[in-house]
Design a protein around this motif. Structure first.
Motif, PDB file in Angstrom:
ATOM      1  N   GLU A  22      -6.270   7.567  -4.204  1.00 39.13           N
ATOM      2  CA  GLU A  22      -5.833   6.385  -3.458  1.00 39.13           C
ATOM      3  C   GLU A  22      -6.906   5.299  -3.435  1.00 39.13           C
ATOM      4  OE1 GLU A  22      -4.215   7.221   0.375  1.00 39.13           O
ATOM      5  OE2 GLU A  22      -2.731   8.662  -0.414  1.00 39.13           O
ATOM      6  N   THR A  23      -8.134   5.664  -3.752  1.00 41.20           N
ATOM      7  CA  THR A  23      -9.200   4.654  -3.865  1.00 41.20           C
ATOM      8  C   THR A  23      -8.982   3.737  -5.067  1.00 41.20           C
ATOM      9  OG1 THR A  23     -10.535   6.306  -5.046  1.00 41.20           O
ATOM     10  CG2 THR A  23     -10.953   6.025  -2.685  1.00 41.20           C
ATOM     11  N   SER A  24      -8.048   4.103  -5.959  1.00 43.10           N
ATOM     12  CA  SER A  24      -7.728   3.273  -7.126  1.00 43.10           C
ATOM     13  C   SER A  24      -6.468   2.439  -6.901  1.00 43.10           C
ATOM     14  CB  SER A  24      -7.565   4.151  -8.371  1.00 43.10           C
ATOM     15  OG  SER A  24      -8.798   4.717  -8.752  1.00 43.10           O
ATOM     16  N   ILE A  25      -6.102   2.255  -5.633  1.00 41.15           N
ATOM     17  CA  ILE A  25      -5.020   1.344  -5.266  1.00 41.15           C
ATOM     18  C   ILE A  25      -5.657   0.046  -4.777  1.00 41.15           C
ATOM     19  CG2 ILE A  25      -3.033   0.961  -3.757  1.00 41.15           C
ATOM     20  CD1 ILE A  25      -2.868   4.026  -3.417  1.00 41.15           C
ATOM     21  N   TYR A  26      -5.252  -1.075  -5.378  1.00 38.57           N
ATOM     22  CA  TYR A  26      -5.829  -2.373  -5.021  1.00 38.57           C
ATOM     23  C   TYR A  26      -4.730  -3.349  -4.627  1.00 38.57           C
ATOM     24  CZ  TYR A  26      -9.885  -0.404  -7.389  1.00 38.57           C
ATOM     25  OH  TYR A  26     -10.918   0.413  -7.752  1.00 38.57           O
ATOM     26  N   PRO A  54       0.817  -1.224   0.000  1.00 37.13           N
ATOM     27  CA  PRO A  54       0.000   0.000   0.000  1.00 37.13           C
ATOM     28  C   PRO A  54       0.847   1.269   0.000  1.00 37.13           C
ATOM     29  CG  PRO A  54      -0.872  -1.597   1.569  1.00 37.13           C
ATOM     30  CD  PRO A  54       0.449  -2.137   1.102  1.00 37.13           C
ATOM     31  N   GLU A  55       1.985   1.226   0.689  1.00 35.76           N
ATOM     32  CA  GLU A  55       2.868   2.396   0.719  1.00 35.76           C
ATOM     33  C   GLU A  55       3.377   2.722  -0.685  1.00 35.76           C
ATOM     34  OE1 GLU A  55       7.056   3.903   2.803  1.00 35.76           O
ATOM     35  OE2 GLU A  55       6.181   1.964   3.331  1.00 35.76           O
ATOM     36  N   LYS A  56       3.789   1.702  -1.410  1.00 33.01           N
ATOM     37  CA  LYS A  56       4.233   1.920  -2.785  1.00 33.01           C
ATOM     38  C   LYS A  56       3.078   2.429  -3.647  1.00 33.01           C
ATOM     39  CE  LYS A  56       7.083  -1.084  -4.602  1.00 33.01           C
ATOM     40  NZ  LYS A  56       7.634  -2.310  -5.261  1.00 33.01           N
ATOM     41  N   GLY A  57       1.898   1.881  -3.439  1.00 35.98           N
ATOM     42  CA  GLY A  57       0.734   2.331  -4.188  1.00 35.98           C
ATOM     43  C   GLY A  57       0.437   3.802  -3.964  1.00 35.98           C
ATOM     44  N   ARG A  58       0.540   4.242  -2.704  1.00 36.47           N
ATOM     45  CA  ARG A  58       0.286   5.656  -2.403  1.00 36.47           C
ATOM     46  C   ARG A  58       1.297   6.573  -3.086  1.00 36.47           C
ATOM     47  NH1 ARG A  58      -1.286   3.299   2.608  1.00 36.47           N
ATOM     48  NH2 ARG A  58       0.813   3.481   3.456  1.00 36.47           N
ATOM     49  N   LYS A  59       2.531   6.124  -3.189  1.00 35.28           N
ATOM     50  CA  LYS A  59       3.536   6.925  -3.877  1.00 35.28           C
ATOM     51  C   LYS A  59       3.208   7.042  -5.365  1.00 35.28           C
ATOM     52  CE  LYS A  59       8.507   7.569  -4.450  1.00 35.28           C
ATOM     53  NZ  LYS A  59       8.375   8.058  -5.822  1.00 35.28           N
ATOM     54  N   TRP A  60       2.768   5.953  -5.951  1.00 32.15           N
ATOM     55  CA  TRP A  60       2.371   5.999  -7.365  1.00 32.15           C
ATOM     56  C   TRP A  60       1.165   6.918  -7.552  1.00 32.15           C
ATOM     57  CZ3 TRP A  60       3.701   3.152 -11.999  1.00 32.15           C
ATOM     58  CH2 TRP A  60       4.906   2.452 -11.902  1.00 32.15           C
ATOM     59  N   ALA A  61       0.226   6.865  -6.643  1.00 26.19           N
ATOM     60  CA  ALA A  61      -0.959   7.722  -6.750  1.00 26.19           C
ATOM     61  C   ALA A  61      -0.555   9.189  -6.704  1.00 26.19           C
ATOM     62  CB  ALA A  61      -1.939   7.401  -5.632  1.00 26.19           C
ATOM     63  N   ALA A  62       0.375   9.523  -5.815  1.00 26.27           N
ATOM     64  CA  ALA A  62       0.836  10.907  -5.716  1.00 26.27           C
ATOM     65  C   ALA A  62       1.605  11.327  -6.958  1.00 26.27           C
ATOM     66  CB  ALA A  62       1.709  11.067  -4.470  1.00 26.27           C
ATOM     67  N   ASP A  63       2.431  10.431  -7.461  1.00 25.61           N
ATOM     68  CA  ASP A  63       3.263  10.762  -8.627  1.00 25.61           C
ATOM     69  C   ASP A  63       2.443  10.881  -9.907  1.00 25.61           C
ATOM     70  OD1 ASP A  63       5.459  10.771  -7.001  1.00 25.61           O
ATOM     71  OD2 ASP A  63       6.208   8.796  -7.617  1.00 25.61           O
ATOM     72  N   TYR A  64       1.375  10.084 -10.029  1.00 26.07           N
ATOM     73  CA  TYR A  64       0.624  10.027 -11.283  1.00 26.07           C
ATOM     74  C   TYR A  64      -0.754  10.675 -11.197  1.00 26.07           C
ATOM     75  CZ  TYR A  64       4.233   7.166 -13.406  1.00 26.07           C
ATOM     76  OH  TYR A  64       5.428   6.722 -13.920  1.00 26.07           O
ATOM     77  N   GLY A  65      -1.127  11.137 -10.032  1.00 31.70           N
ATOM     78  CA  GLY A  65      -2.348  11.918  -9.923  1.00 31.70           C
ATOM     79  C   GLY A  65      -3.638  11.145  -9.981  1.00 31.70           C
ATOM     80  N   PHE A  66      -3.649   9.902  -9.505  1.00 31.07           N
ATOM     81  CA  PHE A  66      -4.919   9.188  -9.408  1.00 31.07           C
ATOM     82  C   PHE A  66      -5.266   9.007  -7.931  1.00 31.07           C
ATOM     83  CE2 PHE A  66      -1.640   5.880  -9.906  1.00 31.07           C
ATOM     84  CZ  PHE A  66      -1.884   5.067  -8.800  1.00 31.07           C
TER      85      PHE A  66
END
Length: 371
Positions: free
Chosen positions: A90-94, A76-88
């Protein structure tokens, strides 16, 4: 001061018409005036390893018809970083165990499976059941039976399936296909290619359960693909192969270290292939009666060079092979454009891979191909 002359009747009518049109435009809603841009399809990456981080993610920053809209990861931590970097959001992290919930996310249209080979079937089927179109990274799966399961799931869900075969969108390889289409040199009858590098550390690619095999699954698939490109419409009919002795048997315990094969085609053409995790090659050459084509480096992300018997191939390299590949699949999904790399192509290549392993295991026995 001179008196202004009246406008001619035609000009007056035109002026009044233009004035009326301008008034109508002023009263029209802004939304009705805008020409809607085609929707960029949302892509979710399943697996955030080196290929996603180094190639697919950056490519999705320059794609024209798709964008990164979510990720599937065990961190999840890696997912949150991707969400911040790519602008989607956090509800789209699975997680891998919550992929079914993507069915409720309209921002995600396409799922790109980039996990180890042994997980491709599980994750591709999960994406299809969530109602998402699927891109499956090569090789399609560990077995032909798993390929069949992926294709059946996509068909049952009514979603499109494509392969992560980026070289079909590279202009150097397009020149090979052009020569095949035009028969400028005649049919290519002798093909030879190799892709190999020295694996310096142990990783999942040397574990049969996850990789399905050794370099043949990882690198040899490119050579198989290229051979099919050069052969054109000629059907492949048989394989002979042999595994080479291991220089590091303690490292490559349950997968091959090096393997070579010959693919026979119905028109008499032959393709020689080689792959290894303990040497270095990156080349392909196809010979016909009227000329030849060669490319080397042949399978890299960039820096490719190609030539024919007429001289160097001069084309503009793309900024990203992966961006072209993903844009093409997005156009296939959104607009019905042709799919150059369908799931059936991935299955075809796994039929060849299984035949190579079968021939090598039988001491080089000729194995007929049954697609």
């Amino acid at each position: 001061m001179s008196t202004p002359r009246p406008l001619p009747a035609v000009s007056r009518r035109r002026f009044l018409g233009q004035l009326s049109a301008a008034g109508a435009l002023a009263l029209a809603p802004r939304a009705a005036l805008a020409i809607a841009a085609p929707k960029k399809l949302g892509v979710a990456l399943v697996g955030l390893g080196g290929y996603s981080a180094g190639q697919l993610g950056p490519a999705l920053k320059i794609t024209e018809h798709c964008r990164l809209a979510g990720v599937v990861t065990g961190s999840p931590e890696k997912g949150r970083k991707w969400a911040a970097d790519y602008g989607f959001p956090e509800t789209s992290i699975y997680g891998y165990d919550t992929m079914a919930k993507m069915a409720d996310n309209p921002d995600i249209d396409i799922v790109y499976v980039v996990t180890p080979n042994g997980l491709h079937a599980e994750h591709s089927i999960a994406a299809a059941r969530a109602g998402k179109h699927v891109i499956c990274e090569k090789p399609m799966a560990n077995t032909v039976a798993e390929c069949d399961a992926i294709m059946a799931a996509c068909q049952q869900a009514g979603v499109r399936l494509g392969m992560g075969y980026r070289l079909h969108y590279d202009p150097f390889h397009e020149e090979l296909r052009r020569l095949v289409r035009t028969q400028e040199f005649g049919p290519f009858m002798n093909m030879n290619g190799g892709f190999a590098f020295t694996m310096g550390r142990h990783q999942w690619r040397a574990q049969k359960a996850l990789a399905g095999g050794g370099p043949l699954m990882d690198l040899g698939v490119y050579v198989i693909q290229e051979t099919f490109m050069a052969a054109g419409a000629a059907p492949a009919v048989a394989i002979t192969a042999r595994e080479l002795p291991k220089a590091r048997p303690e490292f490559f315990v349950d997968v091959e270290e090096s393997i070579e094969w010959t693919m026979e085609f119905a028109n008499g053409a032959k393709g020689q292939g080689y792959t290894s995790y303990n040497s270095n090659r990156n080349d392909f050459r196809a010979e016909a009666k009227g000329g030849w084509f060669e490319v080397g480096p042949a399978y890299s992300y960039r820096g490719l060079r190609a030539a024919t018997s007429k001289g160097p191939v001069t084309v503009t390299p793309p900024a990203s092979q992966q961006a072209l590949q993903m844009d093409a699949f997005a156009l296939h999904v959104r607009d019905g454009a042709p799919n150059l790399v369908p799931g059936a192509m991935g299955r075809r290549d796994m039929v060849v891979v299984e035949a190579i392993y079968a021939s090598a295991a039988a001491g080089g026995k000729r194995v007929e191909l049954k697609f």
